[in-house]
Design a protein around this motif. Structure first.
Motif, PDB file in Angstrom:
ATOM      1  N   CYS A 171       0.827  -1.219   0.000  1.00  0.00           N
ATOM      2  CA  CYS A 171       0.000   0.000   0.000  1.00  0.00           C
ATOM      3  C   CYS A 171       0.856   1.263   0.000  1.00  0.00           C
ATOM      4  O   CYS A 171       0.372   2.349   0.315  1.00  0.00           O
ATOM      5  CB  CYS A 171      -0.931   0.018   1.211  1.00  0.00           C
ATOM      6  N   ASP A 172       2.129   1.131  -0.325  1.00  0.00           N
ATOM      7  CA  ASP A 172       3.013   2.296  -0.353  1.00  0.00           C
ATOM      8  C   ASP A 172       2.730   3.158  -1.581  1.00  0.00           C
ATOM      9  O   ASP A 172       2.072   2.727  -2.529  1.00  0.00           O
ATOM     10  CB  ASP A 172       4.479   1.849  -0.363  1.00  0.00           C
ATOM     11  N   ASN A 173       3.214   4.386  -1.539  1.00  0.00           N
ATOM     12  CA  ASN A 173       3.081   5.322  -2.666  1.00  0.00           C
ATOM     13  C   ASN A 173       1.632   5.601  -3.039  1.00  0.00           C
ATOM     14  O   ASN A 173       1.299   5.824  -4.207  1.00  0.00           O
ATOM     15  CB  ASN A 173       3.849   4.803  -3.886  1.00  0.00           C
ATOM     16  N   LEU A 174       0.751   5.555  -2.033  1.00  0.00           N
ATOM     17  CA  LEU A 174      -0.653   5.900  -2.227  1.00  0.00           C
ATOM     18  C   LEU A 174      -0.981   7.112  -1.378  1.00  0.00           C
ATOM     19  O   LEU A 174      -0.325   7.363  -0.361  1.00  0.00           O
ATOM     20  CB  LEU A 174      -1.561   4.732  -1.803  1.00  0.00           C
ATOM     21  N   ASN A 175      -1.994   7.884  -1.792  1.00  0.00           N
ATOM     22  CA  ASN A 175      -2.416   8.975  -0.923  1.00  0.00           C
ATOM     23  C   ASN A 175      -3.199   8.391   0.241  1.00  0.00           C
ATOM     24  O   ASN A 175      -3.481   7.182   0.295  1.00  0.00           O
ATOM     25  CB  ASN A 175      -3.210  10.037  -1.689  1.00  0.00           C
ATOM     26  N   GLU A 176      -3.573   9.224   1.197  1.00  0.00           N
ATOM     27  CA  GLU A 176      -4.178   8.717   2.424  1.00  0.00           C
ATOM     28  C   GLU A 176      -5.510   8.020   2.189  1.00  0.00           C
ATOM     29  O   GLU A 176      -5.816   7.003   2.805  1.00  0.00           O
ATOM     30  CB  GLU A 176      -4.365   9.861   3.431  1.00  0.00           C
ATOM     31  N   SER A 177      -6.310   8.556   1.307  1.00  0.00           N
ATOM     32  CA  SER A 177      -7.603   7.939   1.015  1.00  0.00           C
ATOM     33  C   SER A 177      -7.416   6.557   0.406  1.00  0.00           C
ATOM     34  O   SER A 177      -8.072   5.585   0.798  1.00  0.00           O
ATOM     35  CB  SER A 177      -8.410   8.836   0.067  1.00  0.00           C
TER      36      SER A 177
END
Length: 270
Positions: A171-177
């Motif tokens: 789940c890295d390199n994702l925005n918070e949502s």
């Protein structure tokens, strides 16, 4: 025998939503009373501290409910684009055993009617910056008289804080949502993959909901697992599943790794 498992994940804190976050300078709430102050964050904190002190002084009986020697007060503030407090995302509370509900409601109202002149260093949506305020007191009894003394905070209030949730592997390199949705999916898959209804629980026809809280530490490790459920057998099975979770990228507060709590209710149903 057929059985079902129901899973939900609750994020205990309010989440920001941005890939590249500008943490500093921190968001500052400027009250009309503090417009000429050199340090407006100090002034804001001192203003609320006086409100809390005045409230306790006028409601001395609240100290009667502090069964332990500490009375904890404070809360979290999030402001909307117009500088108004977002009530559904903010809170201000007084805690202690047997605190009267009327007193608790009146305490919550201390946040009302704040004369906010402006928000400096305003964070642009969808980033959320929250303001954490704590005012804790040592309560002492002397000849049926209750006295209190403010405990100085180890960390000085300096302004708004931006949180980032821990990242589940993948789940890295994702925005918070996106990271929030990814975490939900990953942990549900993890629980289903490692779920095995205890044979003893099946034999004894045990079912029900087990609530588990755990901490993702500042090192990304799963720690401090606590459970509450209808039977020890089901609780032990939930602990087993949570202990199998992988290490994660830790959560952050203003870019600094911090411990981060999660709550998950898991329902066992035969």
């Amino acid at each position: 025998m057929k059985y079902f498992i129901l899973i939900s994940v609750f994020f205990i804190t309010i989440l920001s939503q941005s890939q590249e976050v500008q943490y500093f300078p921190q968001e500052i709430i400027v009250l009309s009373q503090c417009s000429n102050a050199v340090n407006k964050s100090d002034c804001f904190y001192s203003f609320l501290e006086k409100r809390v002190n005045d409230f306790i002084e006028k409601n001395k009986k609240v100290l009667n409910y502090a069964k332990k020697d500490t009375l904890k007060t404070g809360g979290r503030l999030i402001l909307d684009a117009e500088g108004k407090i977002v009530n559904e995302k903010s809170y201000f509370s007084i805690s202690g055993k047997n605190i009267d509900k009327k007193i608790a409601r009146r305490f919550k109202n201390l946040l009302q009617n704040l004369e906010i002149k402006e928000i400096q260093n305003r964070k642009v949506a969808p980033v959320n910056s929250y303001h954490l305020l704590n005012f804790n007191y040592v309560v002492k009894t002397q000849e049926k008289t209750y006295n209190y003394r403010l405990i100085q905070n180890s960390e000085k209030y300096k302004g708004g804080i931006i949180e980032e949730i821990p990242r589940f592997p993948g789940c890295d390199n994702l925005n918070e949502s996106e990271a929030r949705q990814c975490f939900q999916k990953k942990i549900q898959n993890h629980i289903r993959r490692n779920f095995n209804y205890p044979k003893e629980a099946q034999r004894r026809n045990l079912s029900g909901r087990v609530s588990v809280i755990f901490i993702v530490s500042e090192k990304g490790e799963i720690t401090k697992i606590r459970t509450r459920g209808p039977h020890k057998i089901l609780e032990e099975d939930v602990v087993r599943i949570i202990k199998l979770l992988p290490n994660m990228s830790p959560g952050k507060a203003n870019g600094v790794p911090v411990s981060y709590p999660y709550a998950i209710p898991i329902t066992y149903k035969l």
